[in-house]
Design an enzyme around this catalytic site. Sequence first.
Site, PDB file in Angstrom:
ATOM      1  N   ALA A  62       0.865  -1.187   0.000  1.00 29.59           N
ATOM      2  CA  ALA A  62       0.000   0.000   0.000  1.00 29.59           C
ATOM      3  C   ALA A  62       0.899   1.234   0.000  1.00 29.59           C
ATOM      4  O   ALA A  62       2.051   1.164   0.409  1.00 29.59           O
ATOM      5  CB  ALA A  62      -0.856  -0.020   1.261  1.00 29.59           C
ATOM      6  N   GLY A 101       0.632  -5.118   0.702  1.00 31.90           N
ATOM      7  CA  GLY A 101      -0.480  -5.116  -0.246  1.00 31.90           C
ATOM      8  C   GLY A 101      -0.087  -5.693  -1.603  1.00 31.90           C
ATOM      9  O   GLY A 101      -0.949  -6.225  -2.325  1.00 31.90           O
ATOM     10  N   GLU A 104      -0.503  -9.240  -1.197  1.00 29.38           N
ATOM     11  CA  GLU A 104      -1.936  -9.522  -1.034  1.00 29.38           C
ATOM     12  C   GLU A 104      -2.651  -9.551  -2.387  1.00 29.38           C
ATOM     13  O   GLU A 104      -3.567 -10.343  -2.598  1.00 29.38           O
ATOM     14  CB  GLU A 104      -2.565  -8.488  -0.082  1.00 29.38           C
ATOM     15  CG  GLU A 104      -2.114  -8.729   1.365  1.00 29.38           C
ATOM     16  CD  GLU A 104      -2.535  -7.631   2.315  1.00 29.38           C
ATOM     17  OE1 GLU A 104      -2.176  -6.459   2.058  1.00 29.38           O
ATOM     18  OE2 GLU A 104      -3.222  -7.933   3.312  1.00 29.38           O
ATOM     19  N   GLU A 124       4.077  -5.687   7.271  1.00 32.43           N
ATOM     20  CA  GLU A 124       3.263  -4.690   7.976  1.00 32.43           C
ATOM     21  C   GLU A 124       3.601  -4.589   9.459  1.00 32.43           C
ATOM     22  O   GLU A 124       3.514  -3.512  10.049  1.00 32.43           O
ATOM     23  CB  GLU A 124       1.768  -5.013   7.802  1.00 32.43           C
ATOM     24  CG  GLU A 124       1.209  -4.720   6.415  1.00 32.43           C
ATOM     25  CD  GLU A 124       1.387  -5.858   5.431  1.00 32.43           C
ATOM     26  OE1 GLU A 124       2.199  -6.772   5.689  1.00 32.43           O
ATOM     27  OE2 GLU A 124       0.720  -5.852   4.381  1.00 32.43           O
TER      28      GLU A 124
HETATM   29  C1  3H9 Z   1       0.574  -2.363   3.428  1.00 32.51           C
HETATM   30  O1  3H9 Z   1       0.852  -2.822   2.353  1.00 32.51           O
HETATM   31  C2  3H9 Z   1      -0.769  -2.463   4.067  1.00 32.51           C
HETATM   32  C3  3H9 Z   1      -1.662  -3.462   3.413  1.00 32.51           C
HETATM   33  O2  3H9 Z   1      -1.511  -4.730   4.030  1.00 32.51           O
HETATM   34  C4  3H9 Z   1      -3.106  -3.101   3.600  1.00 32.51           C
HETATM   35  C5  3H9 Z   1      -3.563  -1.827   3.009  1.00 32.51           C
HETATM   36  C6  3H9 Z   1      -5.042  -1.654   3.083  1.00 32.51           C
HETATM   37  N1  3H9 Z   1       4.573   3.470   0.162  1.00 32.51           N
HETATM   38  O3  3H9 Z   1      13.175   2.048   0.502  1.00 32.51           O
HETATM   39  P1  3H9 Z   1      13.583   2.777  -0.723  1.00 32.51           P
HETATM   40  C7  3H9 Z   1       9.242   5.005  -1.249  1.00 32.51           C
HETATM   41  S1  3H9 Z   1       1.714  -1.485   4.331  1.00 32.51           S
HETATM   42  C8  3H9 Z   1       5.000   4.686  -0.163  1.00 32.51           C
HETATM   43  O4  3H9 Z   1      14.584   3.852  -0.601  1.00 32.51           O
HETATM   44  P2  3H9 Z   1      14.826   0.391  -1.750  1.00 32.51           P
HETATM   45  C9  3H9 Z   1      10.326   5.406  -0.272  1.00 32.51           C
HETATM   46  O5  3H9 Z   1       9.821   6.309   0.682  1.00 32.51           O
HETATM   47  C10 3H9 Z   1       3.140  -1.449   3.299  1.00 32.51           C
HETATM   48  N2  3H9 Z   1       6.282   4.947  -0.494  1.00 32.51           N
HETATM   49  O6  3H9 Z   1      14.045   1.752  -1.880  1.00 32.51           O
HETATM   50  C11 3H9 Z   1      11.346   6.015  -1.194  1.00 32.51           C
HETATM   51  O7  3H9 Z   1      10.889   7.321  -1.513  1.00 32.51           O
HETATM   52  P3  3H9 Z   1      11.926   8.493  -1.819  1.00 32.51           P
HETATM   53  C12 3H9 Z   1       3.930  -2.674   3.418  1.00 32.51           C
HETATM   54  C13 3H9 Z   1       7.134   3.929  -0.482  1.00 32.51           C
HETATM   55  O8  3H9 Z   1      15.077  -0.062  -3.117  1.00 32.51           O
HETATM   56  C14 3H9 Z   1      11.230   5.182  -2.454  1.00 32.51           C
HETATM   57  O9  3H9 Z   1       9.944   4.570  -2.394  1.00 32.51           O
HETATM   58  N3  3H9 Z   1       5.130  -2.542   2.666  1.00 32.51           N
HETATM   59  C15 3H9 Z   1       6.749   2.638  -0.137  1.00 32.51           C
HETATM   60  O10 3H9 Z   1      15.970   0.540  -0.789  1.00 32.51           O
HETATM   61  C16 3H9 Z   1      12.282   4.112  -2.562  1.00 32.51           C
HETATM   62  O11 3H9 Z   1      12.253   3.341  -1.381  1.00 32.51           O
HETATM   63  C17 3H9 Z   1       6.306  -2.147   3.198  1.00 32.51           C
HETATM   64  O12 3H9 Z   1       6.417  -1.919   4.368  1.00 32.51           O
HETATM   65  C18 3H9 Z   1       5.397   2.419   0.196  1.00 32.51           C
HETATM   66  N4  3H9 Z   1       4.933   1.196   0.516  1.00 32.51           N
HETATM   67  O13 3H9 Z   1      13.818  -0.616  -1.029  1.00 32.51           O
HETATM   68  C19 3H9 Z   1       7.480  -2.051   2.247  1.00 32.51           C
HETATM   69  N5  3H9 Z   1       7.829   1.823  -0.198  1.00 32.51           N
HETATM   70  O14 3H9 Z   1      12.648   8.075  -3.045  1.00 32.51           O
HETATM   71  C20 3H9 Z   1       8.136  -0.712   2.361  1.00 32.51           C
HETATM   72  C21 3H9 Z   1       8.848   2.592  -0.587  1.00 32.51           C
HETATM   73  O15 3H9 Z   1      11.042   9.664  -1.989  1.00 32.51           O
HETATM   74  N6  3H9 Z   1       9.171  -0.543   1.417  1.00 32.51           N
HETATM   75  N7  3H9 Z   1       8.446   3.867  -0.763  1.00 32.51           N
HETATM   76  O16 3H9 Z   1      12.781   8.581  -0.611  1.00 32.51           O
HETATM   77  C22 3H9 Z   1      10.391  -1.138   1.494  1.00 32.51           C
HETATM   78  O17 3H9 Z   1      10.641  -1.968   2.345  1.00 32.51           O
HETATM   79  C23 3H9 Z   1      11.442  -0.721   0.505  1.00 32.51           C
HETATM   80  O18 3H9 Z   1      11.061   0.520  -0.014  1.00 32.51           O
HETATM   81  C24 3H9 Z   1      11.686  -1.688  -0.681  1.00 32.51           C
HETATM   82  C25 3H9 Z   1      12.664  -1.014  -1.688  1.00 32.51           C
HETATM   83  C26 3H9 Z   1      12.331  -2.974  -0.125  1.00 32.51           C
HETATM   84  C27 3H9 Z   1      10.427  -2.029  -1.392  1.00 32.51           C
END
Ligand code: 3H9
Length: 694
Positions: A62, A101, A104, A124
């Site tokens: 998400a 998500g 999911e 999450e």
């Molecule tokens: C969820 O899914 C809830 C659902 O179950 C239910 C919903 C109803 N959203 O980390 P990076 C941005 S909760 C918005 O540097 P990497 C991040 O801020 C979610 N933005 O890259 C950054 O922005 P900026 C569960 C996001 O290659 C840019 O993307 N998911 C999101 O080192 C690059 O990110 C998570 O918790 C997001 N979800 O790592 C996963 N994700 O360039 C969270 C990233 O402006 N994400 N951004 O600074 C991660 O763990 C890492 O970003 C990922 C890539 C491993 C994917």
Amino acid sequence: MAPLRSAVSNGVAVLTIVNPPVNALGAAVRAAIAAGVAAAAADGAVKAIVLAAEGRVFVAGADISEFGKPPLPPALPEVVAAIENCPKPVVAAINGMALGGGLELALACHGRVVAPVARLGLPEIKLGLIPGAGGTQRLPRLIGAAPAFALMLSGDPIPAEKALAFGLADAVASGDLIAAASTAALRLAAAGTWSKTRDRAEKLTDEDRAAFEAAAAEALKKSARSPNVPALIDSVRACLSQPFDTALATERAHFAALVADPSSKALRHVFFAEREAARIPGIGKEVKARPIRKAAVIGAGTMGGGIAMCFAQAGIPVTLIEVKAEALGAGMARIRANYETSVKRGSLALAAMEARLSLITPAVGLDAAADADIVVEAAFEDMGVKADIFGALDRLTRPGTLLATNTSYLDVDAIAATTSRPQDVVGLHFFSPANVMRLLEVVRGGQTAPDVLVTAMEIGRKLGKLPVVVGVCYGFVGNRMLAKRTEAAERLLMAGALPHEVDAAVTDFGFRMGPFAMADLAGVDIGWRARKAAGAKAVKAPVADALAEQGRFGQKTGRGFYLYPEGARAGTRDPETEALIVSLSQAQGIARRSFTQEEIKARLFYPMVNEGAKILEEGVAARAGDIDIIWVNGYNWPAFTGGPMHWAEGVGLPKIVAALEALAAETGDDSLKPAPLLKRLAEGAGSFAAREAA
Ligand code: 3H9
């Protein structure tokens, strides 16, 4: 750019999510997926659908930045349901990370084909949440409740092969992923039958249920305080005991409550603050890092050895330098022993240990640093010693070599001034143990060149650290604020509190250890010697000083703030120490009184927040979020409170200002008077975040 590309060929509609950088499921993407699936379902030329994504990541989940704002339709659970109920088979083609998500979405598909590099997870829990788009329901149905619970509880993603073994992936495609997913989708279409994950129950056996319940009981014991672990357990239990739609509603209600919970807000703040820290104000993407192929570390003590291990771990050859062969030998032996412990524990393979050791070359004498692209000095904390080293490095190393100091307190500008190239000098303040701790304060000197700073940040990331830029001042950000807490803790002892009361307030707040148990662990003599060396700049710590004078150095001498009977790691109250504290306050004519836990927390943490505000105003830290992640990652400040500055805003800045004013009046210590920035924000009902956005 449209967030979804749709192309039909050979009866397969390939829907490709395009939302760089990580294909997060913002409102526009959700709407586009729902519309794309509906259009493909209605298209007579389409027999089957493949859901794919462009880029390195499949879908990161998400869009976290939408949480806490008014919800925009369609909600993710609706999109997920539309996929599952599609009258044509939908197969996910998972090219990279499928998280939250993102996974999911894939769970609701009728099949999942993954690339060998794919990683699948529901992280999450790390944001103080639980999956909220059916993850707690569909994952157990696919792989069993016990393995699903373990995966959701850790939040760590699993690799493709493991996903295959679990039955989470149907196939790992080593060749063309889209072609493999299309073939799988057409096969389902030809068979005319496929199962919906919501209807599957074959893995939910009695044995599985028992294993889940045992793991749940264990998890509750460990995480009694976190609201999301009980919510996760309740949701998985609902999967085992309730009809699918009822259980889904249970999950949804928990998710909604958790999103609004302050601890999830705090963890989301930490998530974004960590990413924001990578941006250096005033330095754009056009500034490129200098190439780093070879490193040298000066000083083979615990710190220098740990830093050398960081380079080796990152595959960068490093020369470890000492003045004397004996100290060098001891340093190398310590490194080997460190690795051997990891091998024994099973966290490092023997071959990996040998590979790392082969990257560390021991050498006597600074000449060995001549061909390094970066030199990190981790020698004795003394200006004279550092000046000699930097003067020599200036003569010995090539122009453009990064000259870094690991000083914790000394003036980086003064160190830079001992060279003819202050622009190449930067501080790299590692935290002990350097090979373990994630935080790295990157100290920007007055003359540090922009590309040196960019290189320092990049090398920090390569070493697996979280680098945060700070300015030059005594103690930089972390230790400068720590000094305020040390001073406040000692002041509490003098005013009437006892060590165990102060420590209890701190652990109750969420730290793993209180300041006095910590001092006993680190050695009471360490701070005592440092204070003596620092002279007037040192914090006042009359109790610790008195203990050290008596040889009560903490755990290593069996007594310090606490008593450590033979072999004990946890201390017990020491009547002698307590008597000493009472006599010290009596000698100063202080009438001792008792303090509540809330009072103790306020007296310890408000002065830290005040110092943080001064640090911000001076520009030593660029953002309040930088201070927060320094404290969360370097000093064990509980992440679920978001770090000191985020926490302060939750407490209320006007309340903190009033308390600081009272404290300054009570103690006569002007340094406790509220910082002008804190006052301005409190008066204007402003916040740190709003100030930075302005
Ligand atoms: C969820 O899914 C809830 C659902 O179950 C239910 C919903 C109803 N959203 O980390 P990076 C941005 S909760 C918005 O540097 P990497 C991040 O801020 C979610 N933005 O890259 C950054 O922005 P900026 C569960 C996001 O290659 C840019 O993307 N998911 C999101 O080192 C690059 O990110 C998570 O918790 C997001 N979800 O790592 C996963 N994700 O360039 C969270 C990233 O402006 N994400 N951004 O600074 C991660 O763990 C890492 O970003 C990922 C890539 C491993 C994917």
